[in-house]
Design a protein around this motif. Structure first.
Motif, PDB file in Angstrom:
ATOM      1  N   MET A  16       0.847  -1.204   0.000  1.00  0.00           N
ATOM      2  CA  MET A  16       0.000   0.000   0.000  1.00  0.00           C
ATOM      3  C   MET A  16       0.875   1.244   0.000  1.00  0.00           C
ATOM      4  N   GLU A  17       0.579   2.178  -0.905  1.00  0.00           N
ATOM      5  CA  GLU A  17       1.364   3.410  -0.926  1.00  0.00           C
ATOM      6  C   GLU A  17       1.025   4.263   0.284  1.00  0.00           C
ATOM      7  N   MET A  18       2.094   4.808   0.910  1.00  0.00           N
ATOM      8  CA  MET A  18       1.872   5.580   2.123  1.00  0.00           C
ATOM      9  C   MET A  18       2.118   7.066   1.864  1.00  0.00           C
ATOM     10  N   PHE A  19       1.420   7.877   2.645  1.00  0.00           N
ATOM     11  CA  PHE A  19       1.510   9.336   2.539  1.00  0.00           C
ATOM     12  C   PHE A  19       1.787   9.923   3.920  1.00  0.00           C
ATOM     13  N   CYS A  20       2.141  11.176   3.952  1.00  0.00           N
ATOM     14  CA  CYS A  20       2.244  11.850   5.254  1.00  0.00           C
ATOM     15  C   CYS A  20       2.039  13.340   5.067  1.00  0.00           C
ATOM     16  N   PHE A  21       1.803  14.006   6.172  1.00  0.00           N
ATOM     17  CA  PHE A  21       1.653  15.458   6.167  1.00  0.00           C
ATOM     18  C   PHE A  21       2.874  16.101   6.815  1.00  0.00           C
ATOM     19  N   GLY A  22       3.331  17.189   6.215  1.00  0.00           N
ATOM     20  CA  GLY A  22       4.387  18.010   6.805  1.00  0.00           C
ATOM     21  C   GLY A  22       3.824  19.391   7.072  1.00  0.00           C
ATOM     22  N   ILE A  23       3.939  19.843   8.307  1.00  0.00           N
ATOM     23  CA  ILE A  23       3.295  21.091   8.716  1.00  0.00           C
ATOM     24  C   ILE A  23       4.308  22.004   9.380  1.00  0.00           C
ATOM     25  N   ASP A  24       4.263  23.265   9.025  1.00  0.00           N
ATOM     26  CA  ASP A  24       5.188  24.251   9.574  1.00  0.00           C
ATOM     27  C   ASP A  24       4.349  25.395  10.144  1.00  0.00           C
ATOM     28  N   ILE A  25       4.289  25.457  11.478  1.00  0.00           N
ATOM     29  CA  ILE A  25       3.427  26.452  12.123  1.00  0.00           C
ATOM     30  C   ILE A  25       4.202  27.738  12.347  1.00  0.00           C
ATOM     31  N   GLY A  26       3.776  28.798  11.703  1.00  0.00           N
ATOM     32  CA  GLY A  26       4.391  30.104  11.915  1.00  0.00           C
ATOM     33  C   GLY A  26       3.433  31.017  12.661  1.00  0.00           C
ATOM     34  N   GLY A  27       3.887  32.216  12.982  1.00  0.00           N
ATOM     35  CA  GLY A  27       3.063  33.143  13.759  1.00  0.00           C
ATOM     36  C   GLY A  27       1.889  33.695  12.976  1.00  0.00           C
ATOM     37  N   THR A  28       1.939  33.635  11.648  1.00  0.00           N
ATOM     38  CA  THR A  28       0.881  34.210  10.810  1.00  0.00           C
ATOM     39  C   THR A  28       0.125  33.130  10.036  1.00  0.00           C
ATOM     40  N   THR A  29       0.886  32.196   9.433  1.00  0.00           N
ATOM     41  CA  THR A  29       0.231  31.135   8.673  1.00  0.00           C
ATOM     42  C   THR A  29       0.792  29.775   9.087  1.00  0.00           C
ATOM     43  N   VAL A  30      -0.030  28.769   8.875  1.00  0.00           N
ATOM     44  CA  VAL A  30       0.412  27.382   9.030  1.00  0.00           C
ATOM     45  C   VAL A  30       0.609  26.837   7.621  1.00  0.00           C
ATOM     46  N   LYS A  31       1.866  26.485   7.281  1.00  0.00           N
ATOM     47  CA  LYS A  31       2.125  25.912   5.958  1.00  0.00           C
ATOM     48  C   LYS A  31       1.927  24.411   6.056  1.00  0.00           C
ATOM     49  N   MET A  32       1.253  23.843   5.059  1.00  0.00           N
ATOM     50  CA  MET A  32       0.950  22.422   5.113  1.00  0.00           C
ATOM     51  C   MET A  32       1.285  21.759   3.779  1.00  0.00           C
ATOM     52  N   GLY A  33       1.744  20.517   3.842  1.00  0.00           N
ATOM     53  CA  GLY A  33       2.057  19.791   2.623  1.00  0.00           C
ATOM     54  C   GLY A  33       1.638  18.326   2.754  1.00  0.00           C
ATOM     55  N   LEU A  34       1.180  17.761   1.640  1.00  0.00           N
ATOM     56  CA  LEU A  34       0.898  16.324   1.573  1.00  0.00           C
ATOM     57  C   LEU A  34       1.995  15.681   0.729  1.00  0.00           C
ATOM     58  N   PHE A  35       2.643  14.684   1.293  1.00  0.00           N
ATOM     59  CA  PHE A  35       3.796  14.058   0.657  1.00  0.00           C
ATOM     60  C   PHE A  35       3.578  12.580   0.420  1.00  0.00           C
ATOM     61  N   ARG A  36       4.180  12.054  -0.625  1.00  0.00           N
ATOM     62  CA  ARG A  36       4.391  10.614  -0.728  1.00  0.00           C
ATOM     63  C   ARG A  36       5.565  10.263   0.179  1.00  0.00           C
ATOM     64  N   GLN A  37       5.654   8.986   0.541  1.00  0.00           N
ATOM     65  CA  GLN A  37       6.723   8.522   1.414  1.00  0.00           C
ATOM     66  C   GLN A  37       8.116   8.777   0.809  1.00  0.00           C
ATOM     67  N   CYS A  38       8.188   8.769  -0.537  1.00  0.00           N
ATOM     68  CA  CYS A  38       9.472   8.992  -1.202  1.00  0.00           C
ATOM     69  C   CYS A  38       9.920  10.445  -1.103  1.00  0.00           C
ATOM     70  N   GLY A  39       9.038  11.330  -0.651  1.00  0.00           N
ATOM     71  CA  GLY A  39       9.416  12.723  -0.511  1.00  0.00           C
ATOM     72  C   GLY A  39       8.802  13.623  -1.566  1.00  0.00           C
TER      73      GLY A  39
END
Lengths: 316, 316
Positions: A1-24
């Motif tokens: 099964m292909e796996m995914f993950c979320f990468g989140i960067d919380i800043g003082g003004t915005t929360v940056k979010m990304g959806l990634f495959r396991q390979c990056g």
């Protein structure tokens, strides 16, 4: 099964979010506002809502998501406790557990500067190296230490606080950390401007900076690039402090590479050539010639690093 | 099957050797002379002969020996290449491979100061910690960095060279490394003596040291313990340099603990109290209060660390 993950960067003004495959591979990225009112209580629930909305849109089941990685603007201990994030209104709490309970997904949290360093090591300027030190030159000076491909966080989450290396004993002003004479008081954008301002006050040397009422670090770099003597002297001082601090780090860690990112790094060779010169002059001979490279991922370093961090936890 | 290993610490005069159980119990230890003539060609064959003799005496078959760990007095890269050991007459060569071919056993080599730090982390003063920095105060200043229970060696084997952090720009004499103003020029036994000598020349202050023609660092510490003003001033200067360097390291790595070993550390609280005061005064606030502890294993730290290192390789 292909796996995914979320990468989140919380800043003082915005929360940056990304959806990634396991390979990056970054599949999509987006931002939500950071709601800091009421001690930032809504931040984690907003993140949960956004993660769940994207999982629905992408048709992802929970078992396809390896987890959520998260960079936060403050110290995080190795067990995932935030010790306080002034910019978010957060005090001390177990942030991994909190978001894990909200989402039912594995969560891994780290300090934003450390996480950005991991992102650059994974998919940015440091992808050839497993041991590197990243320096972020902005209004302050941040740092991240990567050893053997992993973040060094420190028991109190204070590893990588290279902006607070005590470089001067003759500095009168207090740093934001409460100490005086910290690296970031000299080598940050703020430090560069204050060097130039003091020099303009103390000297009669002609300078284009005298015609710019509220000049910025970029103005100082631009003027230095045009040969302005005061701007060059200010830049020499800021980069000497940084190069010296990096020489200390070189003697301690002998990293394979240093990366420099952040707004001020855009001045390019003007900064890199000076820092390299000072580093090679001062560091232990066995460490001379360490590559000092510009970071590549810009504002995306945080989401990449956050994704990598949660994938690494799964590898254990 | 119970497994054993050898831990070896090669010095300029003697090779210290230990036979260990896998759990870390030291079963026997002994020394052989270091034959440095002919570019130290006999050192590894002498070690092989001694290892094989002990295996025979103890009735150990090769398959019961997990390997040989070895600390050497010079830089060793992560792949086991010695970059040169002046004290042994060695140039650059793959020392792990060389001893492996001689003995038929797995071999793992590291820099002696790094290996001693690992020994203290495994079975000495650092056994409660996985992340620590060890400082060795002798005629020079050595260092070892342990992150997540493993040595940080650096691509050029130069990690932990904290004795060569560039602490002074106003030092005229050259350090053994070729640079000037290194930490060890101020904080080592040699540095302490030279501070005291210079102060005696520059001042008329009465001092018992004036009655000791060729005084040593121990004399300076003894006199300082008795309240001698010049000795105390020299000690203040040496410990301030060391505490400042440790504050730099604290900001970079936020270790769980610092260990201080080597001959000069026997001066005890005279040194530790001063170093702690400077460290806590200068380090990033989040790192204040890091335990700074005396090393415990003395001259055995190297054989313990060497044994640990080769056992860790097996764990991969």
């Amino acid at each position: 099964m292909e796996m995914f993950c979320f990468g989140i960067d919380i800043g003082g003004t915005t929360v940056k979010m990304g959806l990634f495959r396991q390979c990056g591979e970054l599949l999509r990225k987006w931002e939500i506002p950071t709601r800091t009112q009421n001690h930032g209580q809504a931040i984690l629930t907003d993140i949960r809502d956004s993660v769940q909305a994207v999982m629905k849109e992408e048709g992802l089941a929970a078992e396809q998501v390896a987890g959520i990685g998260m960079g936060v603007p403050g110290p995080v201990t190795q067990d995932g406790t935030v010790l306080g994030c002034v910019n978010l209104g957060w005090g001390q709490f177990q942030v991994e557990q909190a978001l894990q309970e909200l989402t039912g997904l594995p969560v891994c949290a780290g300090n934003d500067a450390n996480v950005a360093a991991l992102g650059e090591q994974w998919k940015g300027a440091g992808s050839d190296y497993k041991n590197l030190v990243m320096v972020t030159l902005g209004t302050g000076v941040g740092g991240g230490i990567i050893i053997d491909g992993r973040i060094v966080a420190g028991p109190k989450g204070a590893a990588g606080e290279i902006g607070h290396m005590p470089m001067f004993t003759d500095e009168a002003r207090a740093c934001s950390c409460g100490n005086t004479g910290c690296l970031e008081q000299s080598a940050s954008a703020t430090g560069l401007v204050s060097h130039a301002r003091r020099m303009l006050e103390q000297q009669d040397t002609p300078s284009k900076l005298r015609d710019i009422p509220q000049f910025t670090a970029k103005d100082v770099c631009d003027c230095a690039g045009q040969g302005d003597a005061v701007a060059l002297a200010a830049l020499d001082l800021a980069t000497r402090t940084l190069g010296t601090a990096m020489a200390y780090i070189g003697c301690v860690l002998n990293p394979e590479a240093f990366l420099i990112g952040g707004g001020m790094s855009r001045a390019g060779e003007l900064i890199f050539s000076r820092v390299k010169k000072v580093y090679d002059e001062l560091v232990f001979p066995g460490c001379k010639g360490t590559p000092i490279l510009p970071a590549k991922l810009g504002n995306d370093a945080g989401i990449y690093g956050a994704a990598r961090m949660v994938l690494q936890r799964g590898e254990h």
